[in-house]
Design an enzyme around this catalytic site. Structure first.
Site, PDB file in Angstrom:
ATOM      1  N   TRP A 184       0.847  -1.287  -0.002  1.00  0.00           N
ATOM      2  CA  TRP A 184      -0.001  -0.082   0.017  1.00  0.00           C
ATOM      3  C   TRP A 184       0.808   1.266   0.036  1.00  0.00           C
ATOM      4  O   TRP A 184       1.813   1.259   0.867  1.00  0.00           O
ATOM      5  CB  TRP A 184      -1.104   0.168   1.354  1.00  0.00           C
ATOM      6  CG  TRP A 184      -1.635   1.402   1.274  1.00  0.00           C
ATOM      7  CD1 TRP A 184      -2.576   1.800   0.565  1.00  0.00           C
ATOM      8  CD2 TRP A 184      -1.159   2.611   2.091  1.00  0.00           C
ATOM      9  NE1 TRP A 184      -2.902   3.169   0.890  1.00  0.00           N
ATOM     10  CE2 TRP A 184      -2.066   3.525   1.767  1.00  0.00           C
ATOM     11  CE3 TRP A 184      -0.201   2.741   3.111  1.00  0.00           C
ATOM     12  CZ2 TRP A 184      -2.047   4.864   2.476  1.00  0.00           C
ATOM     13  CZ3 TRP A 184      -0.230   3.897   3.558  1.00  0.00           C
ATOM     14  CH2 TRP A 184      -1.170   4.981   3.444  1.00  0.00           C
ATOM     15  N   GLU A 225      -3.360  -3.142  -2.203  1.00  0.00           N
ATOM     16  CA  GLU A 225      -4.150  -2.460  -1.335  1.00  0.00           C
ATOM     17  C   GLU A 225      -4.799  -1.114  -2.094  1.00  0.00           C
ATOM     18  O   GLU A 225      -3.816  -0.383  -2.611  1.00  0.00           O
ATOM     19  CB  GLU A 225      -4.126  -2.417   0.038  1.00  0.00           C
ATOM     20  CG  GLU A 225      -5.006  -1.426   0.719  1.00  0.00           C
ATOM     21  CD  GLU A 225      -4.654  -1.200   2.209  1.00  0.00           C
ATOM     22  OE1 GLU A 225      -3.385  -1.474   2.564  1.00  0.00           O
ATOM     23  OE2 GLU A 225      -5.338  -0.661   3.110  1.00  0.00           O
ATOM     24  N   LYS A 227      -6.831   2.443  -2.641  1.00  0.00           N
ATOM     25  CA  LYS A 227      -7.411   3.611  -1.523  1.00  0.00           C
ATOM     26  C   LYS A 227      -8.092   4.883  -2.553  1.00  0.00           C
ATOM     27  O   LYS A 227      -7.700   5.030  -3.742  1.00  0.00           O
ATOM     28  CB  LYS A 227      -6.284   4.204  -0.956  1.00  0.00           C
ATOM     29  CG  LYS A 227      -6.820   5.043   0.286  1.00  0.00           C
ATOM     30  CD  LYS A 227      -5.877   5.190   1.360  1.00  0.00           C
ATOM     31  CE  LYS A 227      -6.210   6.140   2.196  1.00  0.00           C
ATOM     32  NZ  LYS A 227      -5.381   6.244   3.753  1.00  0.00           N
ATOM     33  N   ASP A 259      -9.600  -2.514   1.738  1.00  0.00           N
ATOM     34  CA  ASP A 259      -9.860  -2.003   3.095  1.00  0.00           C
ATOM     35  C   ASP A 259     -10.936  -1.293   3.214  1.00  0.00           C
ATOM     36  O   ASP A 259     -11.390  -0.540   2.278  1.00  0.00           O
ATOM     37  CB  ASP A 259      -8.621  -1.145   3.437  1.00  0.00           C
ATOM     38  CG  ASP A 259      -8.606  -0.518   4.710  1.00  0.00           C
ATOM     39  OD1 ASP A 259      -9.666   0.199   5.254  1.00  0.00           O
ATOM     40  OD2 ASP A 259      -7.508  -0.326   5.239  1.00  0.00           O
ATOM     41  N   HIS A 262     -11.608   2.288   2.471  1.00  0.00           N
ATOM     42  CA  HIS A 262     -11.002   2.983   1.394  1.00  0.00           C
ATOM     43  C   HIS A 262     -12.051   3.184   0.249  1.00  0.00           C
ATOM     44  O   HIS A 262     -11.706   3.053  -0.986  1.00  0.00           O
ATOM     45  CB  HIS A 262      -9.894   2.166   0.952  1.00  0.00           C
ATOM     46  CG  HIS A 262      -8.588   2.202   1.873  1.00  0.00           C
ATOM     47  ND1 HIS A 262      -7.534   1.644   1.525  1.00  0.00           N
ATOM     48  CD2 HIS A 262      -8.528   2.884   3.005  1.00  0.00           C
ATOM     49  CE1 HIS A 262      -6.603   1.991   2.542  1.00  0.00           C
ATOM     50  NE2 HIS A 262      -7.164   2.445   3.619  1.00  0.00           N
ATOM     51  N   HIS A 286      -8.502  -5.865   4.704  1.00  0.00           N
ATOM     52  CA  HIS A 286      -8.308  -4.920   5.818  1.00  0.00           C
ATOM     53  C   HIS A 286      -9.543  -4.676   6.373  1.00  0.00           C
ATOM     54  O   HIS A 286     -10.506  -3.937   5.875  1.00  0.00           O
ATOM     55  CB  HIS A 286      -7.503  -3.919   5.643  1.00  0.00           C
ATOM     56  CG  HIS A 286      -5.987  -4.081   5.490  1.00  0.00           C
ATOM     57  ND1 HIS A 286      -4.975  -3.065   5.271  1.00  0.00           N
ATOM     58  CD2 HIS A 286      -5.340  -4.831   5.803  1.00  0.00           C
ATOM     59  CE1 HIS A 286      -3.940  -3.424   5.310  1.00  0.00           C
ATOM     60  NE2 HIS A 286      -4.150  -4.808   5.655  1.00  0.00           N
ATOM     61  N   ASP A 294     -12.065   7.408   5.951  1.00  0.00           N
ATOM     62  CA  ASP A 294     -11.220   6.382   6.414  1.00  0.00           C
ATOM     63  C   ASP A 294     -10.337   6.786   7.836  1.00  0.00           C
ATOM     64  O   ASP A 294      -9.337   6.783   7.966  1.00  0.00           O
ATOM     65  CB  ASP A 294     -10.185   6.355   5.390  1.00  0.00           C
ATOM     66  CG  ASP A 294      -9.165   5.169   5.619  1.00  0.00           C
ATOM     67  OD1 ASP A 294      -9.674   4.253   6.335  1.00  0.00           O
ATOM     68  OD2 ASP A 294      -7.987   5.481   5.264  1.00  0.00           O
ATOM     69  N   ASP A 296     -10.406   4.867  10.413  1.00  0.00           N
ATOM     70  CA  ASP A 296      -9.589   3.682  11.293  1.00  0.00           C
ATOM     71  C   ASP A 296      -9.883   3.683  12.614  1.00  0.00           C
ATOM     72  O   ASP A 296      -9.181   3.498  13.613  1.00  0.00           O
ATOM     73  CB  ASP A 296      -8.084   3.783  11.109  1.00  0.00           C
ATOM     74  CG  ASP A 296      -7.836   3.500   9.571  1.00  0.00           C
ATOM     75  OD1 ASP A 296      -8.002   2.258   9.284  1.00  0.00           O
ATOM     76  OD2 ASP A 296      -7.042   4.031   9.026  1.00  0.00           O
ATOM     77  N   ASP A 326      -7.218  -3.954  10.694  1.00  0.00           N
ATOM     78  CA  ASP A 326      -6.396  -2.520  10.426  1.00  0.00           C
ATOM     79  C   ASP A 326      -6.997  -1.184  10.809  1.00  0.00           C
ATOM     80  O   ASP A 326      -7.795  -0.703  10.133  1.00  0.00           O
ATOM     81  CB  ASP A 326      -6.104  -2.365   8.684  1.00  0.00           C
ATOM     82  CG  ASP A 326      -5.223  -1.345   8.483  1.00  0.00           C
ATOM     83  OD1 ASP A 326      -4.559  -0.598   9.362  1.00  0.00           O
ATOM     84  OD2 ASP A 326      -5.385  -0.642   7.347  1.00  0.00           O
TER      85      ASP A 326
HETATM   86  C1  RNT Z   1      -4.019   3.136   5.008  1.00  0.00           C
HETATM   87  C2  RNT Z   1      -3.982   1.668   4.646  1.00  0.00           C
HETATM   88  C3  RNT Z   1      -2.803   0.936   5.232  1.00  0.00           C
HETATM   89  C4  RNT Z   1      -2.441   1.262   6.709  1.00  0.00           C
HETATM   90  C5  RNT Z   1      -1.393   0.267   7.201  1.00  0.00           C
HETATM   91  C6  RNT Z   1      -0.750   0.882   8.446  1.00  0.00           C
HETATM   92  O1  RNT Z   1      -5.076   3.756   4.674  1.00  0.00           O
HETATM   93  O2  RNT Z   1      -5.001   1.189   5.318  1.00  0.00           O
HETATM   94  O3  RNT Z   1      -3.217  -0.487   5.446  1.00  0.00           O
HETATM   95  O4  RNT Z   1      -3.402   1.411   7.596  1.00  0.00           O
HETATM   96  O5  RNT Z   1      -0.556  -0.149   6.235  1.00  0.00           O
HETATM   97 ZN    ZN Z   2      -5.288  -0.991   5.222  1.00  0.00          ZN
END
Ligand code: RNT
Ligand code: ZN
Length: 418
Positions: A184, A225, A227, A259, A262, A286, A294, A296, A326
């Site tokens: 990523w 990955e 985004k 993810d 994303h 993720h 996003d 988290d 994640d």
């Molecule tokens: C970031 C991605 C990525 C990170 C990690 C730390 O937007 O989600 O996967 O969160 O690699």
């Molecule tokens: Zn991620």
């Protein structure tokens, strides 16, 4: 009523709708879920002093953050002791552990810099997943790594990716479990770019060079990955959904990684899982919780989390989906953040395994959609909590309300003394 009596009553109710809860519990014990090391220290790592970059951000300053490898491992152990189910360890390259006076830059990382993590994984009988770290480093030039027009910069990051392939293979060989290696990058532009294709062509070439590093595809599983945007990278992200998905589709043994933070807020990964499973032998996830963006946040046992788990289970794809958590929240107790998220995903999987999927599918295929709605709603008030409690008990971890007392003790005795 005892736990066992409550479980017996629940088991009977589930059996009446065709669900074998004993089998569900047994199955869940076998499903590995990757636990991200980076919740323990706000994605800081051990190989640099600078800030977190790459368009991602942790907010909060809760006391007790892990500052050394020993502290991070101790905290992870504490959290793991409160989580039922099978784990895998998820590491970032920035968590390399150097001997006193030793240092290797990201392009020169070697398996030996992760030997202590391998010892940790072996101690806990878990495999390891890995992530090259394309952020939080002074060689990120103008916010760019693998897409950089500066060839020296791009080369540095390609070398980092190759080093990570070698380290991933080392992990797989040492633990006997294949290593999922996720690529990523946060590369992109805050404002309207003049060239959208150029960075993507460079990204494509960079990933191709990275995966050309010799490795056994049975041991190392590279993923890409996607985004949609990052902080300060709102207008253009090189690794968009279309870019990464097409890359994975056109390169052998490369997995797409989704993810669920994303995508645009009304898009759901639960619907994308079965779409991708029509084409890819294996995919990776993720699992996070986006709040408006996003962000988290810690994964909860909420509707979309449940829906994602349901799709994995009812597509019969437990062995085809690599699941990793994640998220990173620095505003609450980090042990608790880890534990709540992991337990939530376990609940989602158990709940999916306790769903009469074949029956529901039959209702759909026979166009009995009224009955399908009724059944899906009735299932929501089944005594799932009694099955969950039984599962926790069998796994030797505290059942729901008791585990937090242990977190409070640990905070008082360990975290607040740091
Ligand atoms: C970031 C991605 C990525 C990170 C990690 C730390 O937007 O989600 O996967 O969160 O690699
Ligand atoms: Zn991620």
């Amino acid at each position: 009523m005892t736990v066992q009596e409550r479980y017996e009553a629940a088991r009977k109710m589930y059996a009446d709708v065709g669900v074998d809860t004993d089998a569900a519990i047994a199955k869940l014990k076998e499903i590995p879920v990757s636990l991200h090391c980076w919740q323990g220290d706000d994605v800081t790592g051990f190989d640099h002093d600078g800030p977190l970059t790459g368009g991602i951000q942790t907010t909060g300053n809760y006391p007790g953050k892990a500052k050394t490898p020993e502290q991070l491992m101790q905290d992870m152990e504490e959290a793991m002791s409160l989580m039922p189910g099978k784990k895998k360890l998820n590491l970032h390259a920035s968590y390399a552990i150097f001997e006193k006076g030793e240092f290797a830059d990201r392009d020169k990382l070697e398996p030996k810099h992760f030997r202590k993590w391998v010892d940790f994984a072996k101690k806990h009988h878990v495999g390891i997943d890995f992530n090259p770290t394309f952020f939080s480093h002074d060689k990120v030039k103008d916010g760019l790594t693998l897409t950089s027009p500066d060839e020296e910069t791009r080369k540095f990051w390609i070398e980092h990716g190759k080093a990570c392939i070698r380290i991933s293979e080392y992990f797989a060989k040492e633990t006997g479990v294949p290593c999922v290696m996720n690529i990523w990058i946060g590369d992109g532009y805050k404002d309207i770019p003049a060239d959208r294709m150029g960075p993507r062509m460079r990204y494509k070439d960079s990933i191709e060079q990275i995966i050309a590093e010799p490795h056994d595809p049975k041991l190392v599983k590279p993923c890409v990955e996607s985004k949609v945007f990052g902080i300060g990278v709102e207008s253009y992200t090189a690794g968009s959904a279309e870019f990464t998905l097409t890359f994975a589709a056109t390169h052998e043994n490369v997995l797409p990684l989704m993810d669920n933070g994303h995508y645009h807020p009304t898009e759901v990964v639960s619907d994308k899982i079965p779409a991708l499973l029509c084409y890819f032998p294996e995919i990776a996830l993720h699992i996070t919780r986006p709040v408006r963006w996003d962000s988290d946040h810690v994964v909860l046992f909420d509707d979309e989390t449940k829906e994602m788990a349901k799709e994995i289970v009812r597509c019969d794809a437990i062995d085809r989906v690599h699941m990793a958590l994640d998220y990173f929240d620095a505003s609450i107790n980090r042990i608790s953040a880890w534990t709540v998220g992991f337990r939530s995903w376990q609940k989602a999987l158990l709940s999916a395994l306790c769903t009469p999927n074949a029956e529901l599918k039959k209702l759909q295929d026979e166009n009995r959609l009224t009955e399908l709605m009724v059944m899906q709603e009735e299932l929501k008030t089944f005594p799932f909590g009694d099955v969950w409690t039984k599962y926790c008990e069998e796994c030797g971890v505290p059942a729901d309300k008791n585990w937090f007392e242990e977190v409070e003790r640990y905070e008082k005795e360990v975290l607040l003394n740091r």
